[in-house]
Design a protein around this motif. Structure first.
Motif, PDB file in Angstrom:
ATOM      1  N   UNK A  39      81.654  62.068  78.427  1.00 49.53           N
ATOM      2  CA  UNK A  39      82.394  62.070  77.411  1.00 49.53           C
ATOM      3  C   UNK A  39      82.348  62.914  76.289  1.00 49.53           C
ATOM      4  N   UNK A  40      82.861  63.841  75.900  1.00 56.59           N
ATOM      5  CA  UNK A  40      83.085  64.656  75.460  1.00 56.59           C
ATOM      6  C   UNK A  40      83.655  64.414  73.615  1.00 56.59           C
ATOM      7  N   UNK A  41      82.879  64.668  72.821  1.00 58.03           N
ATOM      8  CA  UNK A  41      84.231  64.571  71.620  1.00 58.03           C
ATOM      9  C   UNK A  41      83.704  66.205  71.141  1.00 58.03           C
ATOM     10  N   UNK A  42      84.831  66.877  70.971  1.00 59.97           N
ATOM     11  CA  UNK A  42      84.392  68.484  70.580  1.00 59.97           C
ATOM     12  C   UNK A  42      85.947  68.562  68.728  1.00 59.97           C
ATOM     13  N   UNK A  43      85.177  68.718  67.907  1.00 60.84           N
ATOM     14  CA  UNK A  43      85.780  70.186  66.295  1.00 60.84           C
ATOM     15  C   UNK A  43      86.086  71.505  67.480  1.00 60.84           C
TER      16      UNK A  43
END
Length: 355
Positions: free
Chosen positions: A236-240
Motif C-alpha cells: 500500500x502506498x499513500x502519496x502526496x
C-alpha cells in the motif's frame, strides 16, 4: 486546405541482442536477436491543444515479434502496444514533391514511446528452465522507446531507420523477474496512404492551465519474494505531491510517500532475525517529480529517497514511473512501478484526488 489525419503503415525488420544487465544472464546470451515491427498509426490534426504543443504527434497500435537468439532459455517475445510518435522538430507544411529532398524537410526525427502487453513463450521453470531467472510469467508489461529518422523516397513512401529498446517485466508480481531488455537497430518503410502531409499550420495559441496542483493518491500492489512460487504479499502506498506546472507540456514537483509493504515482515524475520511491528514495516520517502502532460494523461518520472527505512537492504534511493489519467478536474487513476534502479520492487494501481 483542410487538415487531414490519414493512416500510415510502418514495417521494419530488426537485428539486435538481449542486454545482459545482470550477471545471471551473461551465459544465456548465445546469439543475435531478430525481430519484426508492424505499426498502424494516425496523425493528429491539432483539434486538442496538446497536439499542437507536441508538434502534431501520431498514435496507433504496434505489433513487435522478437526471436531472442536463445529459444531454449528465452523463447520468443511478442508485444502489442499503444504507440505515440513525438516529433523532435516543428512541423513544416510540405506543398510539393520538390520539397521531398533528404534532410531539408523537418519533422523527420521522432521519439516513439510504447506501452502494452507482452507474451513470452519461455519462462523460468524449476525443472526445465531453472538457469534462466529472467521472466517468471508468460504475460508481462511491455515498454518500448525508439529514435527514428525518416528519409522521403516519394510522396507516399519514407525510408525509416533507427534504434529501439524493448523491455519486458511483470513488476515482481511473479518471480524470478530480472526482466528482459532487447536493443535493436532497423531499416524499414513507412507508407502514407494519402501522400504528402499537407495543410498543417503550427500556430500554438496560449493555453491556460493551473500552475500549482496538490494531489493525494492511494495505491495498491502485490509482489512475490524469494523463493519463487510462494505467497503474494500486499503493498500500500499513500502519496502526496505538490506540482508546479512550468509550461503547457511539463511540470516539476516535490512529494512525500508512505509505504506499507507486507513482504518486509518475512524478509526481516528471515534476514534480520526480528519480528517487526507494523510501525517498523512502514517506509517513508521524499521525492522529486517530473511530469509530461498529454491532455488527460500524465507521464510521471520520480526520484525518491528514504527518510525512514528499517529494512535498508535496497539502499537509500528508489524510483517510481507511471501514468495518471484524469477523469475530472479532481479525480484520477494511476498505474505506477516502484523500482530500485534496474530491480523492480512492485507495480501499483491507485486512485487519487487533486486539490
Amino acid at each position: 486546405m483542410k487538415n487531414k489525419n490519414p493512416l500510415s503503415f510502418h514495417l521494419a525488420p530488426h537485428s539486435g541482442f538481449i542486454v545482459p544487465h545482470a550477471a545471471q544472464m551473461v551465459h544465456l546470451i548465445q546469439g543475435h536477436s531478430l525481430a519484426g515491427d508492424f505499426l498502424v498509426e494516425k496523425r493528429t490534426i491539432g483539434n486538442r491543444p496538446w497536439q499542437e504543443h507536441y508538434g502534431f504527434p501520431s498514435h496507433g497500435i504496434s505489433l513487435f515479434c522478437n526471436y531472442t537468439g536463445n529459444p531454449a532459455a528465452f523463447g520468443t517475445f511478442t508485444s502489442l502496444c499503444y504507440s505515440l510518435r513525438l516529433p523532435l522538430d516543428k512541423f513544416k507544411v510540405i506543398e510539393s514533391k520538390k520539397e521531398l529532398s533528404g534532410f531539408s524537410i523537418r519533422n523527420m526525427h521522432d521519439i516513439i514511446l510504447g506501452i502494452g502487453s507482452g507474451y513470452s513463450t519461455k519462462i523460468w521453470d524449476l525443472r526445465e528452465n531453472h538457469q534462466a531467472p529472467v521472466l517468471g510469467s508468460h504475460i508481462n508489461v511491455a515498454l518500448s522507446i525508439q529514435y527514428q529518422v525518416k528519409i522521403p523516397l516519394s510522396s507516399k513512401v519514407n525510408l525509416a531507420s533507427g534504434v529501439r529498446l524493448t523491455h519486458f517485466s511483470n513488476g515482481a508480481f511473479q518471480i524470478p523477474n530480472l526482466g528482459a531488455n532487447n536493443v535493436s537497430i532497423y531499416v524499414g518503410c513507412t507508407f502514407n496512404r494519402t501522400g504528402l502531409p499537407q495543410a498543417f499550420t503550427a500556430n500554438v495559441s496560449e493555453q491556460k492551465f493551473k500552475k500549482n496542483t496538490s494531489t493525494l493518491a492511494l495505491s495498491f500492489g502485490m509482489k512475490e519474494i524469494q523463493p519463487p512460487l510462494g505467497k503474494k504479499f500486499e503493498t500500500f502506498t499513500l502519496s502526496f505531491l505538490q506540482d508546479r506546472r512550468v509550461t503547457y507540456k511539463s511540470s516539476f514537483g516535490l512529494g512525500l510517500d508512505a509505504f506499507y509493504n507486507t513482504s518486509l515482515k518475512p524478509l526481516m524475520e528471515r534476514y534480520k532475525n526480528e519480528t517487526p511491528t507494523s510501525i517498523k514495516m512502514m517506509q517513508l520517502g521524499a521525492l522529486l517529480s517530473y511530469s509530461l502532460h498529454f491532455n488527460l494523461v500524465e507521464l510521471k518520472i520520480q526520484q525518491g529517497f528514504y527518510l525512514k527505512d528499517n529494512w535498508k537492504n535496497d539502499g537509500v534511493l528508489y524510483h517510481r514511473f507511471g501514468l495518471r489519467y484524469r477523469f475530472s478536474n479532481h479525480c484520477f487513476a494511476q498505474l505506477m512501478l516502484k523500482t530500485h534502479f534496474a530491480k523492480a520492487d512492485y507495480g501499483e494501481v491507485g486512485i487519487g484526488y487533486a486539490f
